[in-house]
Design a protein around this motif. Structure first.
Motif, mmCIF file in Angstrom:
data_model
loop_
_atom_site.group_PDB
_atom_site.id
_atom_site.type_symbol
_atom_site.label_atom_id
_atom_site.label_comp_id
_atom_site.label_asym_id
_atom_site.label_seq_id
_atom_site.Cartn_x
_atom_site.Cartn_y
_atom_site.Cartn_z
ATOM 1 N N TYR A 111 0.862 -1.186 0.000
ATOM 2 C CA TYR A 111 0.000 0.000 0.000
ATOM 3 C C TYR A 111 0.896 1.233 0.000
ATOM 4 C CZ TYR A 111 -4.092 2.765 1.581
ATOM 5 O OH TYR A 111 -5.124 3.664 1.695
ATOM 6 N N THR A 127 -2.800 1.981 -4.356
ATOM 7 C CA THR A 127 -3.526 2.866 -3.452
ATOM 8 C C THR A 127 -4.902 2.250 -3.210
ATOM 9 O OG1 THR A 127 -4.596 4.201 -5.151
ATOM 10 C CG2 THR A 127 -2.364 4.858 -4.502
ATOM 11 N N SER A 128 -5.678 2.883 -2.353
ATOM 12 C CA SER A 128 -7.040 2.373 -2.126
ATOM 13 C C SER A 128 -7.873 2.536 -3.398
ATOM 14 C CB SER A 128 -7.697 3.105 -0.958
ATOM 15 O OG SER A 128 -7.671 4.495 -1.147
ATOM 16 N N GLY A 131 -6.129 -0.497 -5.809
ATOM 17 C CA GLY A 131 -5.668 -1.746 -5.220
ATOM 18 C C GLY A 131 -6.306 -2.988 -5.826
ATOM 19 N N ASP A 148 -1.622 -2.685 5.437
ATOM 20 C CA ASP A 148 -2.991 -2.508 5.934
ATOM 21 C C ASP A 148 -3.823 -3.775 5.779
ATOM 22 O OD1 ASP A 148 -5.510 -1.716 6.655
ATOM 23 O OD2 ASP A 148 -5.634 -0.015 5.308
ATOM 24 N N LEU A 151 -7.565 -2.973 4.269
ATOM 25 C CA LEU A 151 -7.590 -2.768 2.819
ATOM 26 C C LEU A 151 -7.265 -4.084 2.123
ATOM 27 C CD1 LEU A 151 -7.809 -1.000 0.299
ATOM 28 C CD2 LEU A 151 -5.387 -0.434 0.576
ATOM 29 N N HIS A 173 -9.101 5.399 10.862
ATOM 30 C CA HIS A 173 -10.265 4.696 10.309
ATOM 31 C C HIS A 173 -10.841 3.639 11.249
ATOM 32 C CE1 HIS A 173 -9.087 6.505 6.352
ATOM 33 N NE2 HIS A 173 -10.398 6.594 6.300
ATOM 34 N N HIS A 196 -14.364 4.315 3.692
ATOM 35 C CA HIS A 196 -13.044 4.039 3.114
ATOM 36 C C HIS A 196 -12.712 2.568 3.316
ATOM 37 C CE1 HIS A 196 -8.768 4.459 2.269
ATOM 38 N NE2 HIS A 196 -9.042 5.653 1.766
ATOM 39 N N PRO A 197 -12.039 1.932 2.344
ATOM 40 C CA PRO A 197 -11.679 0.515 2.522
ATOM 41 C C PRO A 197 -10.626 0.254 3.593
ATOM 42 C CG PRO A 197 -10.918 1.328 0.391
ATOM 43 C CD PRO A 197 -11.787 2.391 0.967
ATOM 44 N N GLU A 198 -10.088 1.313 4.213
ATOM 45 C CA GLU A 198 -9.239 1.128 5.391
ATOM 46 C C GLU A 198 -10.081 0.861 6.642
ATOM 47 O OE1 GLU A 198 -6.459 4.305 6.073
ATOM 48 O OE2 GLU A 198 -5.711 4.260 4.022
ATOM 49 N N SER A 212 -12.213 4.945 -2.196
ATOM 50 C CA SER A 212 -11.121 5.863 -1.867
ATOM 51 C C SER A 212 -11.702 7.264 -1.756
ATOM 52 C CB SER A 212 -10.066 5.834 -2.975
ATOM 53 O OG SER A 212 -10.589 6.411 -4.162
ATOM 54 N N THR A 232 -14.818 8.388 6.653
ATOM 55 C CA THR A 232 -13.379 8.586 6.503
ATOM 56 C C THR A 232 -12.989 9.798 7.339
ATOM 57 O OG1 THR A 232 -11.540 8.645 4.919
ATOM 58 C CG2 THR A 232 -13.432 10.050 4.425
#
Length: 301
Positions: A111, A127-128, A131, A148, A151, A173, A196-198, A212, A232
């Protein structure tokens, strides 16, 4: 004071032939003075294409490092040298080297929220925003995703790939909890939910979309979106409100604040342009190795 500071920044920016790049999580006044505001992928693209002699990166350290990887001949400034990323610090190059020895056939996808030294030990960056595309394009059977885990879990579910996940996470997050989403939905029953996918998997499961920050910005412009619960870092609401008058945006959790993203101020940008410090420069031995996975990432847009 702010007005004179802004005037001085704009004047110095011209004198220095500088460009100011800001992440979506920066303070509103920093976003407003920037030449470009975006997510990690968009900012990397801008950094790769700029004709400026000086890049003022209003973000955190790994972002400025990425700009330095792409622009070895340019001066890259991070207006606050202490603006770091806890997630990036959750894995070191030495730890990744050790893990690669344990998994000799693994392809490493890193990441972008990572140090240049970790990128240099990687096969691909992502990146998100891209990815899923990056991992989906890899034919290798064994993939190690760092740092991460959330993610990585999101990408694994989207691609069906078997992935080894490093146990890192974003402290901002993970403050967004399932009960936050449930409560916001009760308060705003007509609102869509983007996260956010985090975020944790149980939070993502409650959302309409996991996107993202650039994806969230685009989603907010849709005609069918009148109200949006946003999972986020809260500062993204500055841009969402600015670009979408008449629409309503609600933070999933007001606790989702990244203290590192708030370290940069207008005064620090001015000081940085005046002194041309603090400069972020990736050593050439690391840069040439890290450039390979970063360029692979940029080709996957």
């Amino acid at each position: 004071m702010a007005t004179s500071t802004i005037e001085r920044i704009l004047k110095l920016k011209k004198t220095r032939n500088a460009v100011i790049l800001s992440h979506n999580y920066q303070r509103g006044e920093v976003q407003d003075i920037a030449d470009f505001v975006g997510d990690s992928l968009e900012l990397s693209q801008k950094a790769a294409r700029t004709n400026a002699d000086v890049i003022v990166f209003c973000g955190v350290h790994f972002m400025a490092e990425t700009a330095s990887i792409l622009n070895p001949s340019k001066i890259v400034l991070l207006p606050d040298a202490n603006a770091g990323c806890p997630m990036a610090d959750m894995i070191t190059a030495e730890q990744l080297q050790k893990k690669k020895k344990e998994l000799p056939n693994v392809t490493v996808v890193t990441y972008i929220n990572s140090t240049a030294a970790v990128k240099a030990e990687s096969d691909y960056c992502c990146t998100s925003a891209n990815g899923v595309k990056v991992v989906g394009s890899i034919t290798a059977k064994e993939i190690l995703f760092v740092p991460d885990q959330y993610l990585g879990d999101f990408i694994a579910k989207k691609t069906g790939k078997q992935m080894h996940l490093w146990p890192g996470y974003c402290p901002t997050h993970v403050k967004i909890l399932p009960e936050d989403i449930i409560q916001r939905k009760k308060e705003h029953p007509k609102a869509k939910v983007v996260v956010h996918p985090e975020c944790r998997p149980d939070v993502i499961a409650l959302a309409d979309e996991a996107l993202s920050t650039s994806g969230m910005i685009r989603y907010a412009t849709r005609e069918d979106v009148k109200e949006l619960i946003v999972g986020t870092e809260v500062e993204i609401l500055h841009r969402l409100n600015k670009e979408n008058p008449g629409k309503k945006f609600y933070p999933a959790s007001k606790k989702a604040i990244c203290p590192n993203m708030k370290k940069i101020t207008l005064e620090k940008i001015l000081d940085s342009l005046e002194a041309l410090t603090p400069e972020v420069k990736v050593p050439e031995s690391i840069r040439v190795k890290a450039l390979i996975p970063v360029e692979r990432m940029l080709k996957m847009v």
